[in-house]
Design an enzyme around this catalytic site. Structure first.
Site, PDB file in Angstrom:
ATOM      1  N   ARG A  56      -3.467   3.818  -7.753  1.00 58.27           N
ATOM      2  CA  ARG A  56      -2.518   4.359  -8.724  1.00 58.27           C
ATOM      3  C   ARG A  56      -1.445   3.380  -9.157  1.00 58.27           C
ATOM      4  NH1 ARG A  56      -4.784   8.256  -6.321  1.00 58.27           N
ATOM      5  NH2 ARG A  56      -4.439   6.895  -4.559  1.00 58.27           N
ATOM      6  N   THR A  57      -0.884   2.657  -8.197  1.00 61.81           N
ATOM      7  CA  THR A  57       0.249   1.805  -8.563  1.00 61.81           C
ATOM      8  C   THR A  57      -0.214   0.742  -9.562  1.00 61.81           C
ATOM      9  OG1 THR A  57       1.268   2.216  -6.430  1.00 61.81           O
ATOM     10  CG2 THR A  57       2.090   0.325  -7.663  1.00 61.81           C
ATOM     11  N   LYS A  85      -7.870 -19.637   0.444  1.00 59.09           N
ATOM     12  CA  LYS A  85      -7.963 -21.086   0.624  1.00 59.09           C
ATOM     13  C   LYS A  85      -6.689 -21.628   1.247  1.00 59.09           C
ATOM     14  CE  LYS A  85     -10.615 -21.596  -3.663  1.00 59.09           C
ATOM     15  NZ  LYS A  85     -10.483 -22.134  -5.026  1.00 59.09           N
ATOM     16  N   ARG A 106       2.470  -6.256  -4.573  1.00 58.04           N
ATOM     17  CA  ARG A 106       2.303  -5.411  -3.377  1.00 58.04           C
ATOM     18  C   ARG A 106       1.891  -6.319  -2.228  1.00 58.04           C
ATOM     19  NH1 ARG A 106      -0.719   0.231  -2.768  1.00 58.04           N
ATOM     20  NH2 ARG A 106       1.215   0.760  -3.825  1.00 58.04           N
ATOM     21  N   HIS A 134       9.027   1.168  -1.400  1.00 59.94           N
ATOM     22  CA  HIS A 134       8.103   1.427  -2.501  1.00 59.94           C
ATOM     23  C   HIS A 134       8.926   2.054  -3.620  1.00 59.94           C
ATOM     24  CE1 HIS A 134       4.561   2.033  -4.714  1.00 59.94           C
ATOM     25  NE2 HIS A 134       3.770   2.605  -3.817  1.00 59.94           N
TER      26      HIS A 134
HETATM   27  C1  NCD Z   1       1.338   4.745  -1.122  1.00 56.96           C
HETATM   28  C2  NCD Z   1       1.596   3.396  -0.514  1.00 56.96           C
HETATM   29  O1  NCD Z   1       0.970   2.405  -0.897  1.00 56.96           O
HETATM   30  O2  NCD Z   1       2.501   3.312   0.311  1.00 56.96           O
HETATM   31  N1  NCD Z   1       0.379   4.669  -2.130  1.00 56.96           N
HETATM   32  C3  NCD Z   1       0.838   4.778  -3.418  1.00 56.96           C
HETATM   33  O3  NCD Z   1       1.306   3.825  -3.988  1.00 56.96           O
HETATM   34  N2  NCD Z   1       0.811   5.995  -3.987  1.00 56.96           N
HETATM   35  C4  NCD Z   1       1.031   5.820  -0.170  1.00 56.96           C
HETATM   36  C5  NCD Z   1      -0.080   5.617   0.822  1.00 56.96           C
HETATM   37  O4  NCD Z   1      -0.772   4.598   0.804  1.00 56.96           O
HETATM   38  O5  NCD Z   1      -0.264   6.515   1.633  1.00 56.96           O
END
Ligand code: NCD
Length: 305
Positions: A56-57, A85, A106, A134
């Protein structure tokens, strides 16, 4: 993000006025005709760098950038790129900042986004780092509550699940700290919130901890459910002990207020049963949908357009 026009590293950097500014920008985005919206970041480029899995992100950032007239490029699985590498995060970020106007990162390490923003030539947006941050998810979560409940102040919010490892929980709590809310934290004992990471949250919110949802469920306006973060357990045995220890099903919904809502940052495993999806309480797919609009608004603000 001082106040906008720089990197977005932590939800802690946004006060209530800044959050409200993002929400107002999101409302405007949602009301804008598509052709007008495509002018907001026309020709701008989003670079993404994901060192952890994401659905989703990443996709909502790409969709958001497309909706405001920009394009995206990047590495969806950085672990299999030149990092393999031996290329450093710093070099990868420096390189990507030559090709883009804003970077979404991320990364499994706390502090990774802050570090990236120090070496990047363009603003960095934290798309999830370590177990604490987040920020764009928290913005999306708060926006969903505001939109679906009409307000945030005065609500009773329950957060259930893996409060120990879930970064969305910490970011959401910091965000909620800007509002007048009553918070209940519900988890099996081994998954309780980390006391060392809640010092600042405690100064802003008075929360109650519990291991039994039944004690709180009938009072809640919002129930925010999270997944057990299996990949963050140092020991698989410990995960097996708590697996399946809480499930939100129709029995739970039956005890909730009529107008209460159930949220989840997703991905959902078995902590919300599938029959909840069609109930009027379920708003987690709407929540995912709002994430595209909140991110489009953020891109507009960060890029100064
Ligand atoms: C979350 C995360 O990456 O922390 N995912 C997201 O971006 N919706 C939640 C998760 O992974 O449980």
């Amino acid at each position: 993000m001082g106040r906008f026009g720089g990197s977005l590293i932590s939800i802690k950097d946004l006060d209530r006025d800044s959050l409200e500014e993002v929400f107002a920008a999101t409302d405007r985005m949602m009301a804008m005709p598509a052709a007008e919206r495509r002018e907001v970041c026309r020709g701008r480029v989003l670079g993404y760098l994901f060192y952890e899995p994401s659905t989703r992100t990443r996709l909502s950032f790409e969709a958001a950038m497309a909706s405001v007239g920009g394009s995206s490029l990047g590495i969806a699985d950085a672990a299999s790129s030149s990092a393999q590498k031996g290329e450093s995060l710093a070099d990868t970020v420096r390189m990507l900042s030559m090709y883009s106007d804003v970077i979404v990162l991320r990364h499994p390490l706390d502090g990774s986004s802050r570090f990236a923003s120090e070496v990047s030539g363009v603003p960095v947006i934290n798309g999830g780092s370590g177990t604490e941050e987040h920020p764009t998810q928290a913005i999306q979560d708060l926006f969903t509550i505001r939109r679906e409940k009409g307000r945030i102040d005065g609500l009773k919010v329950g957060i259930i699940g893996d409060l120990k490892h879930g970064r969305t929980v910490y970011s959401l709590l910091h965000g909620l700290g800007n509002y007048d809310v009553d918070v209940r934290l519900v988890s099996p004992e081994p998954l309780r919130i980390r006391p060392d990471s809640t010092y600042e949250i405690r100064k802003k919110i008075d929360y109650v901890e519990s291991d039994d949802l039944a004690d709180h469920v009938s009072e809640l306006d919002v129930l925010y459910v999270t997944r057990i973060q299996r990949e963050r357990f140092p020991d698989e045995e410990e995960y097996l002990k708590v697996r399946g220890s809480y499930v939100v099903g129709l029995d739970v919904l039956g005890r909730m207020k009529k107008d209460s809502i159930v949220l989840h940052p997703l991905p959902r495993l078995d902590e919300i049963s599938a029959d909840v999806d069609s109930s009027p309480h379920a708003r987690y797919f709407e929540q995912a949908g709002y994430g595209m609009h909140t991110r489009a608004a953020l891109l507009g603000l960060v890029l100064g357009s």
